[in-house]
Write an enzyme that holds these catalytic residues in place. Structure first.
Site, short mmCIF file in Angstrom:
data_model
loop_
_atom_site.label_atom_id
_atom_site.label_comp_id
_atom_site.label_asym_id
_atom_site.label_seq_id
_atom_site.Cartn_x
_atom_site.Cartn_y
_atom_site.Cartn_z
N GLN A 169 3.81 -6.33 -6.36
CA GLN A 169 3.98 -5.42 -5.24
C GLN A 169 2.65 -4.69 -5.16
O GLN A 169 2.28 -3.98 -6.09
CB GLN A 169 5.17 -4.50 -5.58
N TYR A 205 2.20 3.11 -8.18
CA TYR A 205 1.67 1.74 -8.26
C TYR A 205 0.70 1.61 -9.43
O TYR A 205 0.76 0.64 -10.20
CB TYR A 205 0.98 1.40 -6.93
N LYS A 225 0.96 -1.07 -12.52
CA LYS A 225 -0.08 -2.08 -12.79
C LYS A 225 -0.65 -1.88 -14.19
O LYS A 225 -0.91 -2.84 -14.90
CB LYS A 225 -1.21 -2.00 -11.74
N ARG A 251 -14.34 3.63 -1.76
CA ARG A 251 -13.73 2.42 -2.29
C ARG A 251 -14.84 1.42 -2.62
O ARG A 251 -15.92 1.46 -2.03
CB ARG A 251 -12.77 1.79 -1.26
N ARG A 266 -8.32 8.60 14.84
CA ARG A 266 -7.45 9.74 14.54
C ARG A 266 -7.62 10.16 13.09
O ARG A 266 -7.93 9.35 12.24
CB ARG A 266 -5.98 9.36 14.77
N ASP A 268 -3.82 8.98 -3.40
CA ASP A 268 -5.15 8.53 -2.97
C ASP A 268 -6.20 8.90 -4.02
O ASP A 268 -6.25 10.03 -4.49
CB ASP A 268 -5.51 9.21 -1.64
#
Ligand SMILES: NC(=O)c1ccc[n+]([C@@H]2O[C@H](COP(=O)([O-])OP(=O)(O)OC[C@H]3O[C@@H](n4cnc5c(N)ncnc54)[C@H](O)[C@@H]3O)[C@@H](O)[C@H]2O)c1
Length: 326
Positions: free
Chosen positions: A77, A142, A146, A212, A269, A277
């Site tokens: 996932q 997540y 992981k 990133r 936007r 994050d």
């Protein structure tokens, strides 16, 4: 020639890996539930089994039907936002699914297991580019699952009572052709491309200065193939990234420019930051480089190729029918 099982081989990364393995002459079996993957991502030469890695009997049946020299456990996932929306599903898929793969490797004495880990294991690292030795303190559900999968894999590899050579690849932000441009929960670059293709505004979460490390899927596949061949990778956790830090603001500008647009011509936007994050992310890639790997696709070239693929596959609205800025 190796017999290789690729779980998640109908997905974005797993599909490219399966193609790379077939190209190199290996016999590939793919196990995938098609939760987010697509049948057409699986190479024709591969054996395809539709099944769920969360089900122990399903996984066992695949391992009982064929002998494997190596397992690439890519099924997972892959969405941070889904991990918050459905933490139990995230846990089952990423942790239980990994345990099932490990268990079957042990039962059937498969000698090699490579695991699709993630840079989300690091959380908010104090050092960027981040080496593998940095502390892991995930900031998303997540990232927790992981990292848990990774630890199960690595601890199993360290057990003196079993003979399984393991490697975990902590992949950073992988991008390229076949990444879903219709999935609003996965992959910021593909989300932006999908927005442009459908004539929708781009949405940037937070101030957009979060960074990133975008690494092209062709480079990622080369990393997996190299690691499969190199005993020096046994027992190790290795970063797979480009080493470059790109802000989400710069990414948006880059995607817009590739479509011949700009923030003056296209609506951008801004909304609140997303849960989980990470502020900064880039890989220290020295460990993998020492095994002879280095990323070869520049971001400009990779982005242009990805947009070209997306346009050819999904069609594009013309600039005139796009979303002109108010
Ligand atoms: N894309 C990235 O930037 C990135 C970075 C680091 C790690 N990863 C990891 O790499 C792997 C692949 O990611 P991706 O980007 O290709 O995503 P993806 O969604 O395209 O691929 C995941 C694949 O796993 C399959 N799958 C999901 N649940 C399953 C289940 N219960 N049983 C069997 N198959 C199942 C899906 O159908 C899909 O084909 C994931 O494990 C993800 O966590 C991805």
């Amino acid at each position: 020639m190796k017999r290789v099982l690729v779980t998640g081989g109908a997905g974005f990364i797993g599909g490219h890996l399966a193609h790379g393995l077939v190209r190199d002459g290996h016999a590939v079996t793919v196990l995938d539930s098609l939760a987010t993957g697509k049948r057409e991502n699986v190479p024709e030469a591969a054996v395809f089994v539709e099944g769920d890695v969360r089900e122990r009997d399903t996984v066992e049946a695949v391992f009982s039907a064929a002998r494997f020299d190596a397992v690439c456990h890519v099924a997972g996932q892959a969405s941070i936002s889904r991990s918050f929306a459905s933490p139990e599903d995230d846990l089952d898929t990423n942790v239980l699914g990994t345990l099932n793969a490990i268990r079957s490797c042990l039962v059937h004495q498969v000698p090699r297991l490579v695991y699709a880990s993630s840079m989300t294991a690091y959380g908010q690292p104090s050092v960027v580019p981040t080496p593998e030795s940095a502390a892991c303190l995930p900031v998303s559900y997540y990232g927790v699952t992981k990292l848990a999968g990774e630890r199960y894999v690595q601890i199993t590899g360290d057990r003196p009572d079993v003979s399984l050579d393991v490697t975990s690849l902590r992949m950073f932000n992988v991008y390229g052709a076949r990444q879903s441009v219709d999935n609003p929960y996965q992959g910021v670059l593909a989300i932006f491309i999908g927005n442009l293709l459908r004539g929708e505004p781009i949405t940037i979460h937070g101030d957009g200065e979060q960074t990133r490390d975008f690494v092209h899927v062709d480079d990622v596949v080369e990393a997996w193939l190299r690691v499969l061949e190199r005993p020096e990778s046994h027992g190790r956790v290795l970063n797979v990234g480009s080493g470059r830090e790109t802000s989400v603001n710069d990414l948006a500008l880059g995607v817009l420019a590739t479509f011949g647009e700009s923030p003056e011509s296209w609506e951008v936007r801004r909304t609140e930051a997303q849960l989980g994050d990470q502020r900064r992310s880039a890989a220290d890639t020295r460990a993998l480089s020492a095994l002879g790997w280095s990323p070869s696709v520049s971001f400009a070239d990779g982005l242009a190729r990805t947009v070209e693929w997306a346009r050819a596959t999904h069609g594009a609205r013309s600039a005139e029918t796009g979303v002109p800025r108010d």
